[in-house]
Structures are given as C-alpha cells and as structure tokens.
Motif scaffolding. Sequence first.
Motif, PDB file in Angstrom:
ATOM      1  N   ALA A 129       5.070   5.704  -1.254  1.00  0.00           N
ATOM      2  CA  ALA A 129       5.835   5.292  -0.483  1.00  0.00           C
ATOM      3  C   ALA A 129       6.360   4.334  -1.286  1.00  0.00           C
ATOM      4  N   GLU A 130       7.744   4.013  -1.691  1.00  0.00           N
ATOM      5  CA  GLU A 130       8.186   3.480  -2.537  1.00  0.00           C
ATOM      6  C   GLU A 130       7.935   1.536  -2.356  1.00  0.00           C
ATOM      7  N   ARG A 131       7.815   2.076  -0.378  1.00  0.00           N
ATOM      8  CA  ARG A 131       7.692   0.698  -0.083  1.00  0.00           C
ATOM      9  C   ARG A 131       6.304   0.292   0.753  1.00  0.00           C
ATOM     10  N   PRO A 132       5.784  -0.129   1.720  1.00  0.00           N
ATOM     11  CA  PRO A 132       3.801  -0.983   1.779  1.00  0.00           C
ATOM     12  C   PRO A 132       5.023   0.391   3.499  1.00  0.00           C
ATOM     13  N   LEU A 133       3.850   0.588   3.812  1.00  0.00           N
ATOM     14  CA  LEU A 133       3.825   1.239   5.223  1.00  0.00           C
ATOM     15  C   LEU A 133       4.274   0.109   6.356  1.00  0.00           C
ATOM     16  N   ASP A 134       4.661   0.849   7.652  1.00  0.00           N
ATOM     17  CA  ASP A 134       5.162   0.018   8.818  1.00  0.00           C
ATOM     18  C   ASP A 134       3.853  -0.053   9.941  1.00  0.00           C
ATOM     19  N   ALA A 135       3.281  -0.147  10.673  1.00  0.00           N
ATOM     20  CA  ALA A 135       1.952  -0.563  11.260  1.00  0.00           C
ATOM     21  C   ALA A 135       1.939   1.109  11.910  1.00  0.00           C
ATOM     22  N   GLU A 136       2.116   1.139  12.338  1.00  0.00           N
ATOM     23  CA  GLU A 136       1.768   3.015  12.730  1.00  0.00           C
ATOM     24  C   GLU A 136       2.357   3.801  11.735  1.00  0.00           C
ATOM     25  N   ARG A 137       2.672   4.038  10.774  1.00  0.00           N
ATOM     26  CA  ARG A 137       2.752   5.132   9.228  1.00  0.00           C
ATOM     27  C   ARG A 137       1.157   4.329   8.531  1.00  0.00           C
TER      28      ARG A 137
END
Length: 516
Positions: free
Chosen positions: A232-240
Amino acid sequence: MIRLERLLAILGGYGARSVGARPRPGALVRGVAVHDATRPEPDQGDIFLAVGVPDAAEALDLALRAGAETAVVRGAADERCPAAHRARKRGTVLLAVDPAVSWSQVAGIVFGLVLEGGETESGRGPADLPSLADTIAARVGAPVTIEDRRFRVLAHSDGQESADRARLETILGRRVPPDVQRHLEDAGVVARLAASVEPVFVPPSAEHGLRGRTAIAVRAGRETLGSLWAMAERPLDAERSALLKEGAHTVALHLLRTRVSADLERQVESDLVTRLLEGGIDPTESASRLGLISESHRVIALQAHTPGERHAAALMAFERATTGFGWSRAARSTIFGSTVYTLLPCGGDPAPAREWLRATCAGLPDHVLVHAGIGGPADLPRLPDSRREADESLNLHSTLGAGAPAVAYDESWDAVLLHRLRLASTSGRRPAEGPAAELARHDAERGTRYVPTLRAWLRAQGDPNEAARALGVHPNTVRHRMRRMAELADLRLADHGARFALAIALETLPEADAQG
C-alpha cells in the motif's frame, strides 16, 4: 484423540501451568467442552475450556459438571489457591493459561490436537495458507505475503502483477532479499514489529526497490511466529488496519495448529518406530499405522556432531529427517540419545539409503559432522537386527574420520566381524601374558619393532617381501626379526588357530603398544 500428558506438555510451551492434580497415566482426551454462558448446563467433554469465566473455583465447578478431567482457566491461578487445592482432592487437572495467550489461540491448539491432530499432513507445510492469504488480500484491498520469523515466504496472495521489485524478488526467491532485510533492520522496522501489536507502515525506498507497504507481527501470546505484509502506497486507514490485525490473528491460529499438529504427528511416528526397532511385539499394527508397505526396509543410524555440542546437532538432524526430504520419501524416524534412526524402504541395494542420507544432510549447517551406518535389508520382524547392524556399522564408520562414506553392513561384513572380535577379546581383564603382550613389553623396554613386524607378516600371510614393503625395510630385516621373536615368545605360527588368535590379540593392543 490425544494423550492428556502430551496435550499438557504442548500447552506448557505457550505459558500454561498445571496447578491441580497430576494427569492420570495414559488418560486420553477425546472431546472438548467450551463454556457457553447462554446455556444452563455445559457440554460434556474430557477437557473443559472455561472461556469468559474469571474465577478458577467457578471454572472448576463447571468442569466437574461437564465430566471433564481437565479444566483450563485463564488468569492468575496458582498451587496455593483454594481451587487448586480442591482440584487436587477431586483428582482434576487445573491448567492456568498465561493471560497473554487468547482464548481463541488456546482453543485452536486444543481443537487442532484433539480433533485433527492425527489426520493432518502438517509436516509437509501449511497447505492452505495461500487461500488464507487470498482472503486477507481481498478484505484489505492489497496483495499480501505471509512470512516466518526469518523473512521466508510461507504464502502469498494473487494479484502481485503490479508489485515492486523487492516484492517480486521476495516471492521468486521465497525470502526477503538480504539487502532489503538490512534496510528494514537499519530503518527500525524489525524492532517496531517486535515491540508493537499494531500495523507498522514502511515508507518507500527507491534504492531498495520498495514502494510503501504495511506490516504487522503474527503472534501467539508473547511469541512472534512471523509477519503479514500488505502492499500500500500510504498507511492503511483504521478500517483496513483492523482487517489486517484480524488477518494476522487468523494466520497465528493457523500456524499454531500447523505447528502443534506436526509436533504430535512426529511424536506418534517416533513412538511407533521405537516399538518396531526394540522388537518384542507384533510389528503388524505399528507398521500399518506408519503406512509401511514395502516388505524390506533398512535401518539407518545417524549421529551428528558439532565441535562443542553433540545433542543439539542430533536434534537438527532429527528435525531435518522428519520435516524435509525424509518425510516426503516415506522414511520414518525416531531419536535415541544422540542417534537418529530411520526406516527406509530399501532392498538389496543400499544406494537409496545413501541418497536419503545425502539429501537429509544437505540441509544441515556446514560445521555439523555426520557419521552414519546402514543396516542390512530386513522384513518387519527382523528390524531390530537391522538396527543392531546399523549401530555396528555406525561404530565402525566413526573410526574412519570425517568425510568417509556411510558404512553399509552387507558391504562391510568383514570389517564389522573383525570389530566384533576385537570387542569380544577386550571383555574382562586384558591378558597380561601371551606372545602379543610379551612382544609389546619388549618393544617398550628395548625399542624394538616386533609388534608392527609380526602384524605386517600376518597380514602378508607369511610373505617376508610383502611385509617388508609394508614396513619400509629389507626382507632380510623381517626374517631376522621373526627369528628373534620366535626365541622370545611361543608364537606357534604353524598352527592356524594360534595365528588367528594372535592376529586378534595384536589388533586389540593399546595404541602405544601396537605401534611398538
């Protein structure tokens, strides 16, 4: 089904402590009961998992109502608590699990062993991890890899076509490239994974072919089993992130069940092989459970040593024999002390046994020294004989030095027989008299070379020229020494039996005496 003692030993490896009664010898666990607060009466089972019951005394009561011989609680129960005292009086095993180990992990281990342990093929590896990786990737929305503690790839999901160079090299090489490992260590990623229960974002690094990815440690209690990596290019959001944590938890359960089932399977196999090699029982049942179809097997005895340690290397060899090449080739192994014994379907030609040894030893570190002996072919009732022959061949091989090929009994019967005679002749007190002893004393006191000369003469079957070549002297020197020896000792060289006994006596002399 599993023996209760074995189940407790495996759970002990994950922080469980027995604080109640000792397990009844030979007790079996056939069923598992789990506490359900919505039901007035618990299910019946041999082991009771007190899920959600914080009080050990209440857990013990529920276990007794479930007819369980063992109650598993999670928390601070010890030998001095009232529940432990009552459990000992009732003969109930009370097992206190480390709070760091979740109930789902405990249940995964117990159910895996009791219900599935005898039927798995986990010694061959986690066969359904790829489908688990696909499921996690679909939920997180990113391709993933599952890796062990040494960054070796256990499984990867589909959809890796757009992966970066580091990911592609990892999948193709089945492990993270060394330069990427060093980068992860230097950047503190490895340390953060070891210390955190949360996902860790790894920034891109063009130098190492890395685009962004998120990793999380896969743990069982306080033990790290491996890691889960999502591109993933950016940090995962809370759900992922929550989905990735849930995926890591599922992977941990799978790896735990794989590990304990493999451990149980190897233990069962080892016990059956031991019974076959010791003899004294009908081998039919054990052979059937082991799946031994061939009528003829050879026993291979293997010892592995390192310069400073014997047993650790033997355990490495046993692990290699029961989880790698040997397992897939229908070899069956056990370990006695520092010796690994393996049954291999093998007839008159010992070549398959040597090939098995070669492939097995190829997985051991370079500094491990291996000695091996191969017993003769035998049907099931004669396997104890093949084991004794393997031991004799192993003992003979150990005198040959490093790098010598494994000794096969039926190819080296003469050397084995002479070794037996040497051992037999040294039982009890060594004779202080006799021609060999007399000549050895003369050599020690006068500096003569009678012992090696007589040995060379006997090996040359009385030919002074051949004996002289072996000694590096003139034939007349051999003749002169033989005349002098005849004056000093009663050699009786014309007597075949005396010559044979004399040859054995010379072979068993202490090394200093034998050299003259």
